[in-house]
Design a protein around this motif. Structure first.
Motif, PDB file in Angstrom:
ATOM      1  N   GLY B  76       0.252   4.958 -12.336  1.00 52.78           N
ATOM      2  CA  GLY B  76       0.630   5.779 -11.277  1.00 52.78           C
ATOM      3  C   GLY B  76       0.878   4.669 -10.257  1.00 52.78           C
ATOM      4  N   ILE B  77       0.033   3.699  -9.957  1.00 55.04           N
ATOM      5  CA  ILE B  77       0.112   2.850  -8.799  1.00 55.04           C
ATOM      6  C   ILE B  77       1.447   2.188  -9.041  1.00 55.04           C
ATOM      7  CG2 ILE B  77      -0.706   0.996  -7.755  1.00 55.04           C
ATOM      8  CD1 ILE B  77      -3.694   2.174  -8.141  1.00 55.04           C
ATOM      9  N   VAL B  78       1.564   1.522 -10.147  1.00 50.94           N
ATOM     10  CA  VAL B  78       2.619   0.677 -10.762  1.00 50.94           C
ATOM     11  C   VAL B  78       4.058   1.535 -10.471  1.00 50.94           C
ATOM     12  CG1 VAL B  78       3.936  -0.425 -12.506  1.00 50.94           C
ATOM     13  CG2 VAL B  78       1.433  -0.652 -12.316  1.00 50.94           C
ATOM     14  N   ALA B  79       3.954   2.945 -10.728  1.00 58.94           N
ATOM     15  CA  ALA B  79       5.156   3.670 -10.443  1.00 58.94           C
ATOM     16  C   ALA B  79       5.519   3.878  -9.091  1.00 58.94           C
ATOM     17  CB  ALA B  79       4.996   4.848 -11.148  1.00 58.94           C
ATOM     18  N   ALA B  80       4.414   3.979  -8.447  1.00 58.23           N
ATOM     19  CA  ALA B  80       4.884   4.139  -6.858  1.00 58.23           C
ATOM     20  C   ALA B  80       5.361   2.908  -6.233  1.00 58.23           C
ATOM     21  CB  ALA B  80       3.312   4.492  -6.186  1.00 58.23           C
ATOM     22  N   LEU B  81       4.764   1.589  -6.609  1.00 60.57           N
ATOM     23  CA  LEU B  81       5.390   0.364  -6.116  1.00 60.57           C
ATOM     24  C   LEU B  81       6.668   0.305  -6.661  1.00 60.57           C
ATOM     25  CD1 LEU B  81       2.289  -1.845  -6.711  1.00 60.57           C
ATOM     26  CD2 LEU B  81       3.079  -0.954  -4.628  1.00 60.57           C
ATOM     27  N   SER B  82       7.017   0.482  -7.824  1.00 61.63           N
ATOM     28  CA  SER B  82       8.400   0.462  -8.560  1.00 61.63           C
ATOM     29  C   SER B  82       9.366   1.219  -7.740  1.00 61.63           C
ATOM     30  CB  SER B  82       8.266   0.740  -9.937  1.00 61.63           C
ATOM     31  OG  SER B  82       9.533   1.202 -10.323  1.00 61.63           O
ATOM     32  N   ARG B  87      13.717   1.106  -6.208  1.00 62.08           N
ATOM     33  CA  ARG B  87      14.468   2.462  -5.789  1.00 62.08           C
ATOM     34  C   ARG B  87      15.325   3.054  -6.794  1.00 62.08           C
ATOM     35  NH1 ARG B  87      13.329   4.755  -0.972  1.00 62.08           N
ATOM     36  NH2 ARG B  87      11.955   3.198   0.263  1.00 62.08           N
ATOM     37  N   SER B  88      14.771   2.616  -8.190  1.00 62.43           N
ATOM     38  CA  SER B  88      15.569   3.213  -9.262  1.00 62.43           C
ATOM     39  C   SER B  88      14.642   4.242  -9.975  1.00 62.43           C
ATOM     40  CB  SER B  88      16.042   2.138 -10.090  1.00 62.43           C
ATOM     41  OG  SER B  88      16.117   2.395 -11.584  1.00 62.43           O
ATOM     42  N   GLY B  96       6.624   2.741 -15.768  1.00 62.97           N
ATOM     43  CA  GLY B  96       5.520   3.664 -15.596  1.00 62.97           C
ATOM     44  C   GLY B  96       5.056   4.014 -16.992  1.00 62.97           C
ATOM     45  N   MET B  97       6.016   4.627 -17.939  1.00 61.74           N
ATOM     46  CA  MET B  97       5.487   4.674 -19.265  1.00 61.74           C
ATOM     47  C   MET B  97       4.943   3.752 -19.952  1.00 61.74           C
ATOM     48  SD  MET B  97       5.216   7.947 -19.371  1.00 61.74           S
ATOM     49  CE  MET B  97       4.901   8.569 -21.293  1.00 61.74           C
ATOM     50  N   VAL B  98       5.751   2.534 -20.028  1.00 59.06           N
ATOM     51  CA  VAL B  98       5.281   1.387 -20.587  1.00 59.06           C
ATOM     52  C   VAL B  98       3.842   0.916 -20.315  1.00 59.06           C
ATOM     53  CG1 VAL B  98       5.691  -1.078 -21.102  1.00 59.06           C
ATOM     54  CG2 VAL B  98       7.633   0.573 -21.148  1.00 59.06           C
ATOM     55  N   VAL B  99       3.679   0.847 -18.896  1.00 55.43           N
ATOM     56  CA  VAL B  99       2.383   0.591 -18.588  1.00 55.43           C
ATOM     57  C   VAL B  99       1.353   1.549 -18.848  1.00 55.43           C
ATOM     58  CG1 VAL B  99       1.019   0.319 -16.491  1.00 55.43           C
ATOM     59  CG2 VAL B  99       3.073  -0.744 -16.452  1.00 55.43           C
TER      60      VAL B  99
END
Lengths: 255, 107
Positions: B76-82, B87-88, B96-99
């Protein structure tokens, strides 16, 4: 095209332009909406709904959060009133949304208001209000605004239903261990973060997030309701403080 | 639940949802909320969406879990940063799913 936008060329053009504008605004969310739709479709079948029941639920209820909240309860064979009460609490934010849209839709006839109500979803509401909430009272409820909303609604509805039904049909082939449900949460993150614009919204979001975690143990998803109320209160408080601060600065600059 | 009970439930959910979406729209022109309240309502969607997300990330099996061994929190944190950086939408969901999958397997 005449069937949709009417036969008066001038008015039809205004309606069509606003409708297309609305569709363009929600188009970047296709993937997020679609992921959520697929996950919801799969989840409905996984708890034991038949294809007909799942498609019926998707078309009739048209609310991802209410559907997803009800599914674990259906799986656990909870009493019907418990499921309905949970959906009621989850849906309380729709009451808030309907209040926000009322100034724009209030002059329409009842039938049309009810039709527009069916299409109210989180993102369309957010985009609509962020665009039009600063308008004066007599500028609310224009043809452009209503057809802009319809454009967002139509696009979101088609994407949601198409992907939800795809999920329902594919559910048997999706292994549970993929953790696909989590993809819908990531899609929500990707959808929500860009909506946090400005300090009041940021403080409101943080407050709502923390309260939702602390109150996660409450029954009937009451934590969600508490979180939304706390978030709005926090955002409005910050807004008032910032306004006062700005007013003070202005006075200071004059002296 | 029997097939009949499921349909009763679906119809019930439909009525509740439609009614709640219509609440203030039913009043038409007869009732107005104060401007101040209307103004605050614009924060409602963000708050509602965030409140749907955070319990999914921080609460595992009914207990608060703020640790590196919580794959949902990390993803979730990685997805938020991403989202903030790239911006994609596609990249965010993929990353997010890979992590999430990698951390779920190793933890």
């Amino acid at each position: 095209m005449k069937a949709l936008f009417g036969s008066r060329p001038e008015l039809a053009r205004v309606r069509r332009d606003a409708f297309m504008h609305g569709m363009r605004i929600v188009a970047p969310l296709t993937l997020a909406t679609g992921t959520w739709g697929i996950v919801t479709g799969v989840a409905m079948v996984k708890v034991g709904l038949t294809t007909t029941q799942a498609v019926g639920m998707s078309l009739l209820v048209f609310s991802g959060s209410a559907q997803l909240a009800s599914l674990p309860l259906i799986a656990a064979a909870a009493p019907i009133w418990v499921v309905l009460l949970t959906a009621f609490v989850i849906n309380l934010r729709f009451v808030i949304f309907s209040a926000g849209l009322q100034p724009f839709f209030r002059r329409l006839e009842l039938k049309r208001r009810l039709l527009l109500a069916y299409f109210i979803i989180d993102f369309s509401f957010a985009m609509f209000l962020s665009r039009f909430s600063d308008t004066r009272d007599d500028e609310r409820g224009t043809t452009e605004q209503i057809w802009f909303f319809l454009g967002m609604a139509a696009y979101s509805w088609v994407i949601w239903q198409a992907t939800s039904i795809a999920g329902i049909l594919l559910a048997a082939r999706v292994p549970t261990e993929w953790g696909l449900e989590f993809a819908s949460i990531i899609a929500l993150i990707a959808m929500t973060i860009p909506m946090i614009v400005g300090t009041p919204a940021l403080v409101g979001a943080l407050t709502a997030g923390v309260v939702a975690v602390l109150a996660a143990g409450l029954p009937l998803k009451l934590g969600l309701l508490l979180a939304v109320i706390a978030g709005i209160a926090a955002a409005m408080t910050v807004e008032v403080l910032l306004d006062e601060h700005a007013a003070k600065d202005k006075r200071g600059a004059k002296n | 639940m029997s097939a009949l009970e499921i349909w009763v439930l679906i119809i019930g959910l439909t009525l509740i949802t439609q009614l709640m979406r219509s609440t203030f729209l039913l009043f038409g022109d007869r009732f107005r909320l104060p401007e101040r309240v209307q103004h605050g309502l614009r924060y409602a969607p963000v708050c509602a969406l965030i409140a749907l997300i955070t319990p999914e990330l921080f609460v595992l099996q009914g207990a608060l879990d703020i640790s590196a061994s919580n794959p949902k929190l990390i993803a979730g944190i990685v997805a938020a940063l991403s989202t903030l950086i790239l911006r994609s939408m596609i990249a965010t969901i993929a990353i997010g799913m890979v992590v999430f999958t990698v951390f779920r397997i190793i933890s």
